[in-house]
Design an enzyme around this catalytic site. Structure first.
Site, PDB file in Angstrom:
ATOM      1  N   ASP A  86      -1.653  -1.875  -4.189  1.00 21.78           N
ATOM      2  CA  ASP A  86      -1.084  -1.519  -5.425  1.00 21.78           C
ATOM      3  C   ASP A  86       0.198  -2.574  -5.323  1.00 21.78           C
ATOM      4  OD1 ASP A  86       0.184  -0.090  -7.329  1.00 21.78           O
ATOM      5  OD2 ASP A  86       1.581   0.771  -6.021  1.00 21.78           O
TER       6      ASP A  86
ATOM      7  N   ASP B 199       1.450   3.594  -2.581  1.00 24.48           N
ATOM      8  CA  ASP B 199       2.487   4.745  -2.464  1.00 24.48           C
ATOM      9  C   ASP B 199       2.794   5.543  -3.764  1.00 24.48           C
ATOM     10  OD1 ASP B 199       3.351   2.580  -4.481  1.00 24.48           O
ATOM     11  OD2 ASP B 199       5.498   3.078  -4.405  1.00 24.48           O
TER      12      ASP B 199
ATOM     13  N   ASP C 224      -1.451   6.170  -7.086  1.00 17.96           N
ATOM     14  CA  ASP C 224      -2.371   5.750  -6.133  1.00 17.96           C
ATOM     15  C   ASP C 224      -3.281   6.605  -5.461  1.00 17.96           C
ATOM     16  OD1 ASP C 224      -1.595   3.133  -6.699  1.00 17.96           O
ATOM     17  OD2 ASP C 224       0.244   3.410  -5.647  1.00 17.96           O
TER      18      ASP C 224
END
Lengths: 59, 796
Positions: B509, B691, B695
């Site tokens: 991410d 995080d 996600d």
């Protein structure tokens, strides 16, 4: 050696009792926090906080 | 007295701060008001022994801000409390997790404080799990009072969401402990009788005594075989049901065959008995699994502690325009709520009054605020930044955007592909080899016409299936796990390390993972002294809750005073600094031409005459370890993908900067999940780093996943590994560790098998006396364990 025929069952009986105690200890969560209890003895004297405070002031 | 340290927390006392508390009749320096208050309250309640016996300094204490206070008070609401408080006999029970409880002194301090509360019936602090078990009378005492009392001595306590796996782990750990102890005690007894046989060189044992010993041994081994070893039977059967051969199958065969053969020999009164081997075998097996299981239990407890239950409250506006505070979960469609600046938006809805910006990073991962005007949609769990908003709730709780993401995550978790671990795959071969070998032995002796064929086959089974083999994987796992936790990696699933070694595609991410997730200033363009303009900007931003403001905070000068400051929503701030008018904000706001600048955000400082004094380039900075990590992965020819919800040029900039091989931008949580599913269909083993809430589904769906410790709860609860210190370089460490672990497991198997291959012929031919075999077995196990211990050595 004949005494062994009596002593060994007795020993086994004691082991059964020991295992019983151990099971009880596990059930009553005595093995959940092994880090802390060792240090608990340090605090035995300090059980009376009020008195402690007076001592400090007296110094 | 040059730069004294705080007596409570050990931090340096900043210059200009003169705070102290009298402890042990001496004046001690304090670094902040928080520490002073805590220390004073410890002294006042006469618990100063804490300072005498503590083994670590306390933690710097921040004072409770009103918003935290409101959250703590919200725990008293019945609807919220019902999630974690249990009621029994008119007494309430709860288990809280406490931050930073490190030693017995902390536990004593908390117990000493709580015991004085009127209405508290029982409290027990467990330092191993960092939890408090409380029982109290709800009539005289409230939960918020207890939490505030704990806060008063410097600790933060929270209710938490117990990991579903956790209660199971605790139960398994207890039953393991019981089985292990029974096996240990029985092994000792059986060994005693076995040794009298082994060392009876002078044949002093009478036949009757010898037979008596056998029967006693049989009796003692009975609980070991029936009770202690039962988990192995279950595993073996469930493995067979899944059409897989696992290590528990030869274990089961060896234990049962050896036991029944020995029992048969005892009944007949001739032949060799293996009772002591059976008991010792089971004991060592349980010992290996016990250590492995204990590490797993600890990990699941720590990860549960991370999942704090912090309730969201809402200011419900009634028809009479009065405000009441209610738990967010009780809101329903049509309710009107007021969200003040800095508060979390309690539900999905529409703005009906006010205009503000919302930080939607929870859902999208992007820190840049989104402008919200009347009729715009706002989402639960996002944060209102600038000014009050009145919101009409338009969705039921279960239809909220965040609930949909959670459902997607749960779904992905169920469909998560499972890979066989190295131990399983080696075990397949080993099991087949062992079974074939003993079958051959039996057939060989039977063809020769020996009546002892069965005995020899059992001897092979017992000899080939010893402790060394059974310790080969658990010892390596336990050591690898310990090393990982030293590096701040919390392993939530046992197989993560195994799978990591096979990973050939890593997805990241962007915001909060490869980058820090916070804006910081990377360039200042000005004709004047950069420090001057920075401090002016910092002064203007000092009262702003905008994510940009935090970038300026380090440059704040207390000497500058700000008056008439006003924020223009979505544009910037204007105000007077030391009496001079300034404006700070976006290009539109100042009247500057916007430039393309690698996705970094530019804001300008202008004076009353519309002259631009300075331009600040702000961007979400890369974490310092990101470069090295991606470079390392590229060197190992592992593909890397930047999988981000961000659609701006910043995504490309970051992708170029760290040199990832693929970039997928503007992805919704569902698209992210589909992307990795596609990769998995192409037979790639995919690891995911993330995080945010957005996600969570992809973390749950990846073969192995990593969540940042600072990330959202749901991300952490979907991940296999949690990076407690947010340090990306630990992935390099864990990759290395997983390769090492694979190597060590293979070595362990080689050694254990090699030793057995060597010993078996002697055992079969009767040249190996049992006590030598036992000695060799212990030595062999010791070597395996020592080899695994090499994983603890910190050479990475």
């Amino acid at each position: 050696m004949n005494i062994l025929f009596l002593l060994i069952p007795m020993a086994l009986f004691i082991i059964v009792i020991a295992v019983g105690f151990f099971f009880w200890a596990v059930k009553s969560e005595q093995f959940e926090d092994l880090d802390r209890q060792g240090a608990n003895i340090l605090f035995d004297d300090e059980d009376k906080p009020q008195q402690r405070q007076q001592d400090d002031q007296g110094e | 007295m040059n730069q004294p340290n705080c007596f409570h927390c050990g931090e340096h006392v900043p210059r200009g701060i003169e705070l102290s508390v009298t402890v042990f009749a001496q004046s001690k320096d304090m670094c902040c008001l928080g520490c002073q208050a805590v220390c004073q309250s410890i002294v006042d309640s006469g618990l100063t022994s804490y300072y005498k016996h503590r083994t670590q300094d306390g933690v710097q204490v921040d004072e409770i801000i009103p918003q935290q206070l409101q959250q703590i008070l919200a725990y008293d609401h019945d609807e919220i409390a019902s999630e974690f408080v249990h009621c029994q006999d008119n007494l309430n029970e709860v288990i809280l997790t406490v931050e930073n409880v490190s030693c017995a002194a902390c536990a004593w301090l908390i117990e000493g404080t709580l015991i004085k509360l009127n209405g508290l019936k029982k409290c027990n602090v467990n330092t191993t799990t960092a939890r408090i078990a409380l029982t109290w009378d709800p009539v005289t005492l409230k939960l918020s009072d207890i939490i505030l009392a704990i806060a008063k001595v410097g600790y933060k306590a929270y209710p938490f969401q117990a990991d579903t796996a956790e209660q199971l782990e605790v139960d398994i750990a207890r039953s393991h402990l019981r089985r292990l102890t029974v096996a240990g005690l029985c092994t000792m007894q059986v060994m005693m009788f076995a040794f009298s046989n082994y060392f009876d060189g002078l044949n002093t044992l009478s036949d009757s005594l010898s037979e008596y010993f056998r029967w006693i041994s049989f009796l003692i081994t009975l609980p070991v075989v029936l009770y202690c070893a039962s988990p192995f039977y279950k595993n073996a059967v469930s493995g067979l049901a899944a059409k897989r051969l696992n290590m528990d199958l030869p274990v089961t065969l060896a234990v049962l065959l050896a036991f029944f053969a020995s029992a048969y020999a005892t009944w007949l009164g001739t032949g060799h008995v293996y009772f002591e081997s059976v008991s010792m075998f089971v004991f060592f097996l349980l010992l290996g699994r016990f250590f492995e299981q204990r590490a797993r239990k600890k990990a699941s407890q720590i990860s549960s502690n991370l999942l704090r239950l912090i309730p969201t409250t809402a200011n419900l506006v009634s028809a009479q325009q009065s405000l009441t505070i209610v738990p967010a979960k009780t809101l329903s469609i049509g309710d009107i709520v007021l969200v003040k600046p800095g508060e979390t938006i309690p539900g999905d809805g529409e703005v009906i009054n006010g205009s503000s910006q919302a930080n939607e990073s929870v859902l999208t991962g992007e820190q840049a605020p989104v402008l919200k005007n009347v009729n715009d949609r706002v989402y639960a769990s996002t944060i209102n930044i600038d000014s009050p908003l009145t919101i009409n709730i338009t969705s039921e709780r279960s239809d909220q955007l965040i609930s949909q993401i959670i459902r997607l995550q749960e779904q992905a978790g169920f469909e998560k592909p499972r890979l066989a671990t190295i131990a399983d795959s080696i075990a397949q071969y080993v099991v087949v080899a062992i079974l074939l070998l003993s079958l051959c032995t039996y057939l060989g002796w039977w063809l020769i016409g020996s009546e002892n064929a069965l005995w020899y086959a059992i001897a092979v089974l017992v000899a080939t299936c010893p402790c060394a083999l059974s310790l080969a994987t658990p010892s390596a796992y336990t050591c690898a796990r310990a090393t990982m936790s030293q590096h701040g990696l919390l392993l939530r699933s046992a197989n993560a390390l195994d799978i990591l070694a096979k990973v050939d595609h890593v997805c990241f991410d962007k915001t909060g993972t490869l980058t820090t997730g916070h804006f910081s200033i990377n360039k200042v363009i000005t004709q004047q002294s950069p420090n001057d303009v920075l401090s002016i900007a910092a002064a203007l931003e000092s009262h702003s809750l905008h994510p940009i403001a935090s970038a300026f905070r380090p440059h704040f000068e207390p000497s500058l005073t700000v008056t008439n400051s006003k924020s223009v929503i979505g544009s910037g701030i204007e105000g007077e600094v030391n009496g001079i008018y300034y404006r700070l904000g976006s290009s539109d706001f100042i009247g500057e031409k916007a430039l393309d600048n690698h996705g970094s955000l530019v804001i300008h400082l202008a004076n009353a005459n519309n002259e631009t004094l300075a331009s600040f380039h702000l961007s979400d900075q890369l974490r310092p370890q990101s470069h090295a990590l991606v470079a390392r992965l590229n060197r190992d020819s592992i593909s890397t993908t930047l999988l981000t919800g961000d659609n701006s040029a910043h995504a490309e900039y970051i992708a170029n900067e760290v040199q990832v091989t693929h970039l997928e931008k503007g992805q919704t949580p569902g698209q992210k999940l589909n992307y990795i599913k596609q990769q998995q269909r192409d037979r790639q083993v995919v690891a995911m780093f993330g995080d945010g809430v957005n996600d969570a589904p992809v973390l749950a769906g990846a073969h192995v996943s990593f969540a940042m410790g600072s990330g959202s709860d749901i991300a952490k609860s979907s991940a296999d590994v949690i990076l407690l210190h947010d340090d990306l370089s630990t992935l390099t460490t864990s990759l290395q560790l997983s390769y090492d672990m694979q190597r060590i497991i293979k070595q362990n198997f080689c050694w254990a098998l090699g030793y057995n291959a060597l010993a078996v012929p002697f055992a079969v031919l009767g040249y190996l006396p049992p006590y030598i075999a036992a000695l060799g077995m212990s030595l062999s196990s010791l070597i395996v364990v020592l080899n695994s211990l090499r994983l603890l050595k910190d050479k990475r």
